[in-house]
Design a protein around this motif. Structure first.
Motif, mmCIF file in Angstrom:
data_model
loop_
_atom_site.group_PDB
_atom_site.id
_atom_site.type_symbol
_atom_site.label_atom_id
_atom_site.label_comp_id
_atom_site.label_asym_id
_atom_site.label_seq_id
_atom_site.Cartn_x
_atom_site.Cartn_y
_atom_site.Cartn_z
ATOM 1 N N ARG A 482 0.825 -1.205 0.000
ATOM 2 C CA ARG A 482 0.000 0.000 0.000
ATOM 3 C C ARG A 482 0.860 1.256 0.000
ATOM 4 N NH1 ARG A 482 -3.385 -3.382 3.176
ATOM 5 N NH2 ARG A 482 -2.300 -2.792 5.089
ATOM 6 N N ARG A 483 2.017 1.207 0.697
ATOM 7 C CA ARG A 483 2.894 2.375 0.705
ATOM 8 C C ARG A 483 3.451 2.644 -0.699
ATOM 9 N NH1 ARG A 483 7.965 3.635 0.604
ATOM 10 N NH2 ARG A 483 8.563 1.449 0.389
ATOM 11 N N ARG A 484 3.829 1.585 -1.402
ATOM 12 C CA ARG A 484 4.313 1.777 -2.767
ATOM 13 C C ARG A 484 3.193 2.251 -3.684
ATOM 14 N NH1 ARG A 484 7.992 -3.704 -3.689
ATOM 15 N NH2 ARG A 484 9.556 -3.256 -2.065
ATOM 16 N N ALA A 485 1.991 1.736 -3.462
ATOM 17 C CA ALA A 485 0.875 2.149 -4.315
ATOM 18 C C ALA A 485 0.548 3.622 -4.130
ATOM 19 C CB ALA A 485 -0.352 1.286 -4.023
ATOM 20 N N GLU A 486 0.648 4.111 -2.922
ATOM 21 C CA GLU A 486 0.319 5.513 -2.671
ATOM 22 C C GLU A 486 1.362 6.463 -3.226
ATOM 23 O OE1 GLU A 486 -0.173 5.690 1.493
ATOM 24 O OE2 GLU A 486 -2.174 4.763 1.499
ATOM 25 N N GLY A 487 2.461 5.919 -3.747
ATOM 26 C CA GLY A 487 3.476 6.785 -4.328
ATOM 27 C C GLY A 487 3.033 7.486 -5.592
ATOM 28 N N VAL A 488 1.968 7.014 -6.241
ATOM 29 C CA VAL A 488 1.502 7.685 -7.466
ATOM 30 C C VAL A 488 0.930 9.062 -7.169
ATOM 31 C CG1 VAL A 488 1.032 5.500 -8.621
ATOM 32 C CG2 VAL A 488 -0.761 6.584 -7.303
ATOM 33 N N ALA A 489 0.590 9.333 -5.912
ATOM 34 C CA ALA A 489 0.074 10.665 -5.582
ATOM 35 C C ALA A 489 1.140 11.739 -5.742
ATOM 36 C CB ALA A 489 -0.488 10.676 -4.161
ATOM 37 N N ALA A 490 2.417 11.338 -5.752
ATOM 38 C CA ALA A 490 3.505 12.303 -5.910
ATOM 39 C C ALA A 490 3.955 12.460 -7.352
ATOM 40 C CB ALA A 490 4.689 11.881 -5.038
#
Length: 718
Positions: A482-490
């Motif tokens: 989930r932490r890697r997935a949320e990286g698209v917000a940047a």
């Protein structure tokens, strides 16, 4: 791990709703209901949000879902061989390292050869002076030069090989980093499944809905307009990026501006009273425990331990999820409780809401310390102040509680407590006793957060059965996904792009794509065509000759739909020619805005001004500043045009200054119905010019001030 006794159903991803951040996926599975009703549906992503799974049966009225839970299975792959891209990266890395090694060895050889120097033999004290062998020195120098020339030529070749190997390795590594994350690991294959319990018989279709992080979108537009027409085609497109761990292939895509993670619970409003102190009210989450809670699990105790094949799943990453209400034989699964105020009552009480505890004996360890909420000994009655937003703050234990209570509380209530300082010893070596707090129990904020509580089943300890506890399950692997997935917000946004949450304001909108789309899980922007939006268009020409004697072409765009057009980049095409890419502001339903097309060379404007200063009044007590404006327009285009000429007259709040206008211009509307906001003092000429025609506009204004005064701030002769 649990025994795989459930019947497996294949599933396909059918639709995805992408929110401002995150997405909700719907997966369809079909099959025949087995006799035991237990079905396993695989294919869920590893980044699945815990507690977001929902399941329902579509198309079969006599079949319903009674239980749904998430399970994670991990097993080594049959052939532990990485995929082609990963294997290519490893091979190129080895080649790059080998090229570096060859280059380093060549450098060491050059260093060794360059260090060759003639060294004369040591001269003894009685030896005479010897002649220097110049020929030997020159031969050595020629040998070193010849050897270094060959070594440096080889070094140039090795440097080029290192550069090529580094470039190939960096390209492959970047391709691997941008590749889809919907692929198993090189040595371990992880499968996330939904285990369902169905009540009924026959064929059924089950719809699974779950939320995933790691998906964002921004709107984009393509505007096509033909000269002379009053309408155009505005195609809404979206740039979507996702790294959820599964490729979206052939799915129906919908785009929403809502915040998927915004809390929807109501705030707790506390009243402030002036006067005599009143007892604290009973918390809203308090309910009396059901009668005979301990007898509810008597049948499970009599039946004895469960066989290993039907044990409750305890694999890593498994957690309780919401399911349709239903009861049947078998273990009582952990379930999400019904929030306070819901018409359906809770089937069990929160932690510590069980049967009345036994009265401790005088002088025992239980009576020597204050009671802890959630333990079998009672509760700790301390008011909990509310933080902004209505949710209560987490309550900590008083400093007087000994460290032994920190070990007792987690065992009884399932809540982790920090170590507590030791209480000071009372005089005479007697442990201090604290009287139990009076009044209703005051549970902490974590214990009243009903969306995070889990109803413990029969497999738990006797003190936890049938009670509500915060969900303490934690899967570090899923958290990393989930932490890697949320990286698209940047991700950096495309040009002129605005995030939908910022441009939507206080309203939420949803846009459904007309066709299915493919969006890989690579964390890069992909363009999806949503649909065509009918808009009203007409071309107008605008100029402000007092600032710049240039005429600009604009498209006046009106939103005739019942949905807002979000801010974003728009590609403007007039006829068959692409003009430019500009920014489109947020346009509400029925709103009007201008889209600039750049300077129009076919329309010319010229402006001249004249100022005449005189006096008037008795004894020339008034100064008159007469400003005259002359504007000439020429249409060199092949068709008629509408030109809007803007001027600006001074404004004042001084009663001694009078401004008289002498022109046929008009003041713009200030009711907000126009396409834009105008500054005070703006005046507008609107002129229709036929092809090849010219016209002249004359206007002006007089400023009357007292002779003893003068204008300040600005050039009065402009």
């Amino acid at each position: 791990m649990t025994a795989r006794t459930e019947q497996r159903w294949g599933s396909t991803l059918d639709s995805v709703v992408v929110y401002a951040q995150g997405a909700v996926c719907r997966r369809l599975a079909r099959g025949s209901v087995p006799p035991d009703g237990r079905v396993r549906v695989a294919g869920l992503p590893r980044s699945l949000d815990p507690g977001s799974l929902r399941a329902r049966v579509t198309g079969a009225a006599d079949v319903r879902v009674t239980e749904a839970r998430v399970e994670v299975e991990a097993e080594p792959t049959v052939t532990a061989v990485p995929d082609a891209l990963r294997r290519e990266v490893e091979q190129l890395h080895e080649e790059y390292a080998a090229a570096q090694g060859r280059r380093d060895r060549q450098l060491s050889r050059i260093k060794e050869v360059g260090a060759l120097r003639p060294v004369p033999p040591a001269r003894k004290r009685d030896d005479p002076h010897r002649r220097t062998p110049v020929d030997a020195w020159l031969e050595l120098a020629e040998f070193v030069d010849e050897r270094l020339t060959g070594l440096h030529a080889r070094l140039v070749e090795l440097e080029e090989a290192v550069g090529l190997a580094e470039h190939a390795f960096s390209v492959a590594a970047d391709k691997l980093a941008r590749a889809s994350s919907d692929a198993p690991s090189a040595h371990v294959e992880t499968t996330v499944s939904a285990v369902l319990t169905l009540d009924g018989a026959g064929d059924a279709e089950v719809e699974l809905e779950y939320g995933v992080p790691g998906a964002v979108w921004v709107p984009a537009y393509r505007l096509t307009h033909r000269q002379g027409e009053s309408s155009g085609r505005l195609v809404l497109r979206a740039s979507v990026a996702q790294r959820t761990g599964e490729d979206w292939t052939g799915v129906r895509v919908a785009l929403a501006t809502a915040d998927l993670r915004r809390r929807t619970d109501l705030p707790r409003l506390r009243s402030i009273r002036i006067g005599r102190r009143q007892p604290a009210p009973v918390p809203s989450g308090w309910r009396e425990p059901p009668t005979g809670l301990a007898d509810l699990f008597a049948g499970y105790d009599v039946a004895g331990p469960r066989p290993a094949g039907t044990a409750a799943p305890t694999g890593a990453g498994s957690g309780p999820v919401a399911a349709a209400a239903g009861a049947g034989p078998g273990p009582v699964p952990p379930m999400r409780p019904t929030p306070p105020g819901h018409p359906e009552p809770l089937t069990a009480a929160p932690p510590g809401y069980g049967a009345p505890p036994p009265v401790p004996l005088p002088g025992s360890a239980e009576s020597a310390y204050p009671k802890v909420f959630g333990s079998p000994t009672g509760d700790l009655a301390q008011p909990v102040p509310a933080r902004p937003g209505g949710r209560p703050r987490a309550r900590s234990m008083p400093p007087a509680a000994p460290a032994a209570m920190a070990a007792m509380a987690p065992q009884a209530s399932g809540l982790a407590a920090p170590p507590m300082p030791k209480a000071p010893a009372a005089p005479g070596g007697v442990a201090p006793t604290a009287a139990p707090a009076a009044g209703p129990p005051q549970p902490s904020g974590a214990e009243l957060d009903y969306t995070a509580l889990v109803l413990c089943g029969s497999d738990e300890a006797a003190a936890r059965r049938g009670r509500l506890f915060p969900d303490s399950s934690f899967d570090p692997v899923a958290a990393e996904h989930r932490r890697r997935a949320e990286g698209v917000a940047a991700l950096p946004l495309p040009g002129h792009a605005v995030r939908p949450r910022e441009s939507a304001g206080s309203f939420d909108h949803r846009f459904d794509a007309v066709a299915r789309a493919d969006i890989p899980s690579d964390g890069a922007w992909h363009t999806v065509t949503v649909g065509e939006i009918p808009v009203g268009l007409h071309t107008e020409y605008l100029c402000v000759p007092s600032v710049e004697q240039t005429v600009y072409a604009t498209l006046v765009l009106s939103n005739s739909t019942d949905q807002a057009l979000l801010a974003g980049p728009v590609e403007v095409t007039v006829g068959d020619d692409f003009l430019l890419t500009t920014a489109l502001p947020t346009l509400a339903p029925g709103g009007v805005c201008r889209v600039g097309l750049g300077p129009a060379e076919g329309v010319r404007v010229t402006r001249r001004t004249n100022l005449h200063e005189s006096t008037a009044g008795l004894r020339n007590s008034t100064t008159v500043l007469d400003h005259r404006i002359h504007v000439e327009l020429a249409n060199l285009l092949a068709g008629p045009v509408t030109v809007e000429v803007r001027e600006r007259v001074p404004v004042t709040s001084d009663a001694d200054i009078r401004i008289d206008e002498r022109a046929d211009w008009t003041a713009p509307s200030q009711d907000g119905a126009g396409p834009e906001h105008h500054a005070p003092g703006t005046r507008i000429w609107r002129v229709d010019l036929p092809a090849g025609a010219t016209t002249a506009l004359d206007g002006g204004y007089e400023i009357r001030i007292a002779s003893a005064k003068s204008l300040a701030g600005g050039n009065r002769r402009s």
